[in-house]
Scaffold this active site. Structure first.
Site, mmCIF file in Angstrom:
data_model
loop_
_atom_site.group_PDB
_atom_site.id
_atom_site.type_symbol
_atom_site.label_atom_id
_atom_site.label_comp_id
_atom_site.label_asym_id
_atom_site.label_seq_id
_atom_site.Cartn_x
_atom_site.Cartn_y
_atom_site.Cartn_z
ATOM 1 N N PRO A 88 51.017 41.823 36.441
ATOM 2 C CG PRO A 88 49.629 39.966 35.889
ATOM 3 C CD PRO A 88 50.324 41.173 35.312
ATOM 4 C CD GLU A 115 47.852 33.858 29.701
ATOM 5 O OE1 GLU A 115 48.671 33.490 30.633
ATOM 6 O OE2 GLU A 115 46.533 34.144 29.868
HETATM 7 C C1 9D3 Z 1 45.061 34.054 33.885
HETATM 8 C C2 9D3 Z 1 46.480 34.337 33.175
HETATM 9 N N1 9D3 Z 1 47.421 34.329 34.046
HETATM 10 C C3 9D3 Z 1 48.234 33.039 33.891
HETATM 11 C C4 9D3 Z 1 48.051 32.446 35.106
HETATM 12 C C5 9D3 Z 1 48.382 35.314 33.803
HETATM 13 C C6 9D3 Z 1 47.831 36.661 33.761
HETATM 14 C C7 9D3 Z 1 48.094 37.370 32.484
HETATM 15 C C8 9D3 Z 1 47.778 38.730 32.380
HETATM 16 C C9 9D3 Z 1 47.150 37.220 34.545
HETATM 17 C C10 9D3 Z 1 46.545 38.475 34.407
HETATM 18 C C11 9D3 Z 1 46.940 39.255 33.417
HETATM 19 C C12 9D3 Z 1 46.052 40.574 33.314
HETATM 20 N N2 9D3 Z 1 46.466 41.473 34.167
HETATM 21 C C13 9D3 Z 1 47.286 42.475 34.108
HETATM 22 O O1 9D3 Z 1 47.618 43.050 33.115
HETATM 23 C C14 9D3 Z 1 47.636 43.230 35.467
HETATM 24 C C15 9D3 Z 1 47.132 43.223 36.684
HETATM 25 C C16 9D3 Z 1 46.495 41.950 37.390
HETATM 26 O O2 9D3 Z 1 46.105 41.259 36.837
HETATM 27 N N3 9D3 Z 1 46.538 42.097 38.745
HETATM 28 C C17 9D3 Z 1 47.118 43.124 39.679
HETATM 29 N N4 9D3 Z 1 47.843 44.113 38.968
HETATM 30 C C18 9D3 Z 1 47.951 44.196 37.795
HETATM 31 S S1 9D3 Z 1 48.673 45.181 36.702
HETATM 32 C C19 9D3 Z 1 48.350 44.699 35.252
#
Ligand code: 9D3
Length: 246
Positions: A88, A115
């Site tokens: 992200p 995470e």
């Molecule tokens: C709810 C967890 N978040 C904390 C505020 C952090 C978070 C960690 C891991 C949010 C999403 C993820 C997993 N997402 C990805 O690995 C990811 C992703 C995405 O969530 N949105 C857009 N592109 C991508 S590329 C990889």
């Protein structure tokens, strides 16, 4: 073009890889996609791939060791392979980036879970970090599929004669015009008369106007990067004048 996917969930990819266009590209050898299960590079009897964050806090972090060893196991026969972390925090994927990635011989895609990933993988082994947009996914797998889909269809021969990717939406930076097919009247709604006129110049102008109108209404941000011709600018000026007077 070769893709290597590093993931804890390789099974998520099977239906996607069999899908018609990509499946055909894989069969014909234009695209080679390999899956590497990060878990098989974990140590110990339980093949643990995550651990608690230093400093405390919620959630778990992907251990660097298994990802590092999985990455080392990938053969890189090509000079211009690129290691991409889906996260992200990455640069938002755009069509221009898809074109750049399509020029590479090998893309190595690392899918995160939990995470996030230990920072030391990111800083020493990753060439590029990509996001697919500002929404929360459960992991990088769907994002990796999006990258593979967007990039592989730009590899010469993958789309075949089926359709051209040259006049796709976004290739000129604008939204597409509305499409119609038979029947001429559907649920009481008629196909715009201009499309039945046979006047190709009129049709071209109508479509261009609709493209510009839609972009103006829905995605005005796209004009910052759009490649506009003089004709487009003239149409836009007319549309804006109309909007002001109404
Ligand atoms: C709810 C967890 N978040 C904390 C505020 C952090 C978070 C960690 C891991 C949010 C999403 C993820 C997993 N997402 C990805 O690995 C990811 C992703 C995405 O969530 N949105 C857009 N592109 C991508 S590329 C990889």
């Amino acid at each position: 073009m070769r893709f290597d996917i590093l993931t804890l969930f390789p099974d998520l990819f099977s239906p996607f890889l069999r899908e018609s266009i990509l499946g055909r590209a894989v069969k014909s050898g234009l695209v080679d996609i390999r899956l590497t299960d990060i878990r098989s590079f974990a140590h110990g009897p339980h093949n643990v791939t995550d651990d608690r964050p230093y400093g405390g806090g919620n959630g778990m972090v992907m251990k660097p060791g298994p990802v590092y060893r999985a990455l080392q196991s990938i053969d890189r026969p090509h000079r211009d392979s690129l290691v991409i972390l889906l996260t992200p925090q990455g640069k938002p994927l755009e069509q221009s980036m898809a074109w750049e990635l399509a020029r590479r011989d090998q893309l190595i895609l690392i899918c995160g879970r939990y995470e996030g990933m230990d920072e030391r993988i990111r800083t020493s082994d990753v060439d590029l970090e990509l996001s697919i947009g500002d929404y929360v996914l459960s992991g990088g797998e769907l994002a990796a599929m999006v990258v593979i889909d967007a990039v592989s269809r730009l590899v010469p021969g993958v789309l075949g004669g089926e359709r051209s990717n040259l006049d796709d939406s976004f290739e000129d930076g604008l939204l597409e015009y509305p499409h119609y097919t038979r029947p001429r009247i559907f649920n009481g709604k008629e196909v715009p008369a201009v499309l039945l006129s046979g006047d190709h110049e009129k049709i071209r102008l109508w479509r261009r106007t609709e493209s510009l109108k839609r972009t103006l209404e829905r995605r005005p941000d796209l004009f910052k990067k759009a490649r506009l011709k003089e004709e487009d600018k003239a149409i836009l000026a007319k549309l804006k004048k109309k909007a002001d007077s109404s």
